[in-house]
Design a protein around this motif. Sequence first.
Motif, PDB file in Angstrom:
ATOM      1  N   PRO A   1      -1.608  53.122 -15.037  1.00 10.73           N
ATOM      2  CA  PRO A   1      -1.460  54.449 -15.651  1.00 10.73           C
ATOM      3  C   PRO A   1      -1.216  55.501 -14.573  1.00 10.73           C
ATOM      4  CG  PRO A   1      -3.764  53.757 -15.633  1.00 10.73           C
ATOM      5  CD  PRO A   1      -2.966  52.570 -15.197  1.00 10.73           C
ATOM      6  N   LEU A   2      -0.371  56.471 -14.885  1.00  7.76           N
ATOM      7  CA  LEU A   2      -0.040  57.522 -13.924  1.00  7.76           C
ATOM      8  C   LEU A   2      -1.075  58.632 -14.012  1.00  7.76           C
ATOM      9  CD1 LEU A   2       2.011  58.533 -11.812  1.00  7.76           C
ATOM     10  CD2 LEU A   2       3.187  59.714 -13.684  1.00  7.76           C
ATOM     11  N   LEU A   3      -1.859  58.787 -12.953  1.00  4.51           N
ATOM     12  CA  LEU A   3      -2.901  59.810 -12.929  1.00  4.51           C
ATOM     13  C   LEU A   3      -2.361  61.164 -12.496  1.00  4.51           C
ATOM     14  CD1 LEU A   3      -6.106  59.985 -13.258  1.00  4.51           C
ATOM     15  CD2 LEU A   3      -6.121  60.073 -10.762  1.00  4.51           C
ATOM     16  N   GLY A   4      -1.379  61.167 -11.587  1.00  5.68           N
ATOM     17  CA  GLY A   4      -0.881  62.447 -11.101  1.00  5.68           C
ATOM     18  C   GLY A   4       0.436  62.318 -10.371  1.00  5.68           C
ATOM     19  N   ILE A   5       1.174  63.429 -10.323  1.00  5.39           N
ATOM     20  CA  ILE A   5       2.435  63.482  -9.587  1.00  5.39           C
ATOM     21  C   ILE A   5       2.472  64.761  -8.761  1.00  5.39           C
ATOM     22  CG2 ILE A   5       3.735  62.098 -11.241  1.00  5.39           C
ATOM     23  CD1 ILE A   5       4.926  64.682 -12.359  1.00  5.39           C
ATOM     24  N   ALA A   6       3.247  64.711  -7.693  1.00  2.54           N
ATOM     25  CA  ALA A   6       3.468  65.898  -6.864  1.00  2.54           C
ATOM     26  C   ALA A   6       4.940  65.964  -6.493  1.00  2.54           C
ATOM     27  CB  ALA A   6       2.612  65.856  -5.602  1.00  2.54           C
ATOM     28  N   ALA A   7       5.477  67.175  -6.491  1.00  2.00           N
ATOM     29  CA  ALA A   7       6.865  67.403  -6.099  1.00  2.00           C
ATOM     30  C   ALA A   7       6.942  68.750  -5.399  1.00  2.00           C
ATOM     31  CB  ALA A   7       7.789  67.361  -7.315  1.00  2.00           C
ATOM     32  N   ARG A   8       8.108  69.034  -4.850  1.00  2.00           N
ATOM     33  CA  ARG A   8       8.264  70.308  -4.142  1.00  2.00           C
ATOM     34  C   ARG A   8       8.835  71.381  -5.066  1.00  2.00           C
ATOM     35  NH1 ARG A   8      12.177  73.002  -1.108  1.00  2.00           N
ATOM     36  NH2 ARG A   8      11.278  74.371   0.498  1.00  2.00           N
ATOM     37  N   SER A   9      10.105  71.236  -5.462  1.00  2.00           N
ATOM     38  CA  SER A   9      10.733  72.358  -6.162  1.00  2.00           C
ATOM     39  C   SER A   9      11.664  71.965  -7.302  1.00  2.00           C
ATOM     40  CB  SER A   9      11.517  73.209  -5.152  1.00  2.00           C
ATOM     41  OG  SER A   9      12.489  72.429  -4.482  1.00  2.00           O
ATOM     42  N   SER A  10      11.822  70.677  -7.590  1.00  2.00           N
ATOM     43  CA  SER A  10      12.715  70.254  -8.682  1.00  2.00           C
ATOM     44  C   SER A  10      11.987  70.408 -10.014  1.00  2.00           C
ATOM     45  CB  SER A  10      13.170  68.809  -8.465  1.00  2.00           C
ATOM     46  OG  SER A  10      13.876  68.680  -7.255  1.00  2.00           O
ATOM     47  N   VAL A  11      11.914  71.646 -10.488  1.00  2.00           N
ATOM     48  CA  VAL A  11      11.042  71.972 -11.615  1.00  2.00           C
ATOM     49  C   VAL A  11      11.452  71.254 -12.894  1.00  2.00           C
ATOM     50  CG1 VAL A  11      10.101  73.843 -13.019  1.00  2.00           C
ATOM     51  CG2 VAL A  11      10.571  74.221 -10.598  1.00  2.00           C
ATOM     52  N   GLU A  12      12.746  71.248 -13.211  1.00  2.00           N
ATOM     53  CA  GLU A  12      13.176  70.674 -14.484  1.00  2.00           C
ATOM     54  C   GLU A  12      12.814  69.191 -14.576  1.00  2.00           C
ATOM     55  OE1 GLU A  12      15.034  72.587 -12.578  1.00  2.00           O
ATOM     56  OE2 GLU A  12      15.235  74.390 -13.823  1.00  2.00           O
ATOM     57  N   LEU A  13      13.161  68.429 -13.546  1.00  2.00           N
ATOM     58  CA  LEU A  13      12.839  67.007 -13.558  1.00  2.00           C
ATOM     59  C   LEU A  13      11.330  66.799 -13.536  1.00  2.00           C
ATOM     60  CD1 LEU A  13      13.582  64.045 -13.461  1.00  2.00           C
ATOM     61  CD2 LEU A  13      13.922  64.254 -10.980  1.00  2.00           C
TER      62      LEU A  13
ATOM     63  N   LEU B   1       8.994  68.699 -14.792  1.00  2.00           N
ATOM     64  CA  LEU B   1       8.434  68.960 -16.120  1.00  2.00           C
ATOM     65  C   LEU B   1       8.792  67.848 -17.101  1.00  2.00           C
ATOM     66  CD1 LEU B   1       9.015  72.814 -16.396  1.00  2.00           C
ATOM     67  CD2 LEU B   1       6.861  71.613 -15.958  1.00  2.00           C
ATOM     68  N   GLU B   2       9.974  67.266 -16.952  1.00  2.00           N
ATOM     69  CA  GLU B   2      10.327  66.112 -17.787  1.00  2.00           C
ATOM     70  C   GLU B   2       9.361  64.955 -17.530  1.00  2.00           C
ATOM     71  OE1 GLU B   2      14.340  64.865 -17.275  1.00  2.00           O
ATOM     72  OE2 GLU B   2      15.188  66.857 -17.669  1.00  2.00           O
ATOM     73  N   GLN B   3       9.050  64.726 -16.268  1.00  2.00           N
ATOM     74  CA  GLN B   3       8.122  63.649 -15.926  1.00  2.00           C
ATOM     75  C   GLN B   3       6.732  63.921 -16.492  1.00  2.00           C
ATOM     76  OE1 GLN B   3       8.518  63.666 -11.652  1.00  2.00           O
ATOM     77  NE2 GLN B   3      10.299  62.298 -11.670  1.00  2.00           N
ATOM     78  N   VAL B   4       6.312  65.172 -16.437  1.00  2.00           N
ATOM     79  CA  VAL B   4       5.008  65.535 -16.991  1.00  2.00           C
ATOM     80  C   VAL B   4       4.969  65.266 -18.491  1.00  2.00           C
ATOM     81  CG1 VAL B   4       3.450  67.464 -17.463  1.00  2.00           C
ATOM     82  CG2 VAL B   4       4.474  67.222 -15.193  1.00  2.00           C
ATOM     83  N   GLN B   5       6.025  65.644 -19.194  1.00  2.00           N
ATOM     84  CA  GLN B   5       6.060  65.433 -20.644  1.00  2.00           C
ATOM     85  C   GLN B   5       6.109  63.947 -20.995  1.00  2.00           C
ATOM     86  OE1 GLN B   5       5.498  67.598 -22.894  1.00  2.00           O
ATOM     87  NE2 GLN B   5       5.676  69.485 -21.691  1.00  2.00           N
ATOM     88  N   THR B   6       6.787  63.164 -20.165  1.00  2.00           N
ATOM     89  CA  THR B   6       6.916  61.731 -20.450  1.00  2.00           C
ATOM     90  C   THR B   6       5.617  60.980 -20.193  1.00  2.00           C
ATOM     91  OG1 THR B   6       9.275  61.759 -19.912  1.00  2.00           O
ATOM     92  CG2 THR B   6       8.160  59.616 -19.841  1.00  2.00           C
TER      93      THR B   6
END
Length: 434
Positions: A76-88, A90-95
Amino acid sequence: MLPADPPPGVLFRVMHRLILGVQGNGLLLACRCRLSGLISPTADALRPRPVVVLGSTGSIGRSTLDVLAHLPDRFPLLGIAARSSVELFLEQVQTFKPRYAVLTDRAAFERALTADLPPQTQLLFGEEGIAKMVTDADTSMVVSAIVGAAGLFGTCQALEVGKTVALANKETLVVGGERIMELADARGTTLLPVDSEHSAIFQAIGNHPMESVERVVLTGSGGPFRGRSAEQLANVTIEQALNHPTWKMGPKITVDSATLMNKALEVIEARWLFRLPSEKIAVILHPESIVHSFVEFIDGSVLAQLSPPDMRLPIQYALTWPDRVPGPTRRLNWETLANLRFEQPDRKTFPALDLGFEVAQRGGTCGAVLNGANEVAVEQFLEGLLPFDQIAQVVRDVLHSHHFMARPSLDELWAAERWARQEVVRWNRHRIRP
């Protein structure tokens, strides 16, 4: 211990599994016996292992999420981190609806604050957010895939609290290899390779003692300019440099592949990860990118790992190790696999490779300086400010002019890296234009 009388109708076997440590003279490869059903997966394999992905919007991060999507119950995915690619992002967060979502760019974070996030997801900012996520008690494994030296912080945080780290960020070991391995030693934690070449070496070594390894041979495609002369590299365009023949990667690593700096960084990574002296590391070009590396043993045997050029395989192996499970990766088609070529790299035309061996041999602050100088040189090339054929030249000049320290602290490594970045800008400002 084996049960004296196994239950009727159930077959048992002793499974020899590797335990990876980072102690003594290299990867501590020890065997343990584990009782498991002959058909059923092992108990450890079935236990959910919550994963944090640092650099989720990059090429490795996206491939990691694809692997996780195929193994949601185990990882299971507990968390993600990114720099500035907001659109992608947020898509990952929703998925995936992770518990944590971290952005390290302030403007991107402020944009994400206005988004409609899943109720269970906490949006966090910067290094503080990364630290909270990787040190969460439920985090089992951290995939470190942030490009460049920026990935060092999250990796150190994870190792500090004893988390298993799947390392895709080679710059972590390039900048601070000796310190990182000492930290892993001290915490008794596990560091698993994700780079296809280092994963191949790890798989080929298996349970053989490191004393039986004569040398390791890293393979490389040679990039888009394999076979070109130095004169032909003088007018390389950005578009040409980003047109890799076999791998789909981000712009920085694609340019590194074109200069062979990526292979130089991998030499340094192998030196620290496997605790091998530079003379036991070699590089050979293999344009098909099917054989991902070799291990030569003292008896003359050679073991290699082969697969299509798909980063999802080494990512999945790092996640499931020491088990192997079905996954989304392609299979080799032996009917169409007609020709595998191997050739020596042209070190005169591509001098970056020799810099990697030099840094692997010298250690100290050299890795931090090499990495910082190269990152800025690649940035300037991608911005049209530095010719392609001068990337290795400026890195070499900065490396050879820095104040060398044999046993730097992490703070001193960061200082050396910052100095190298500034020095590249100064060098480029004063270079003689044609």
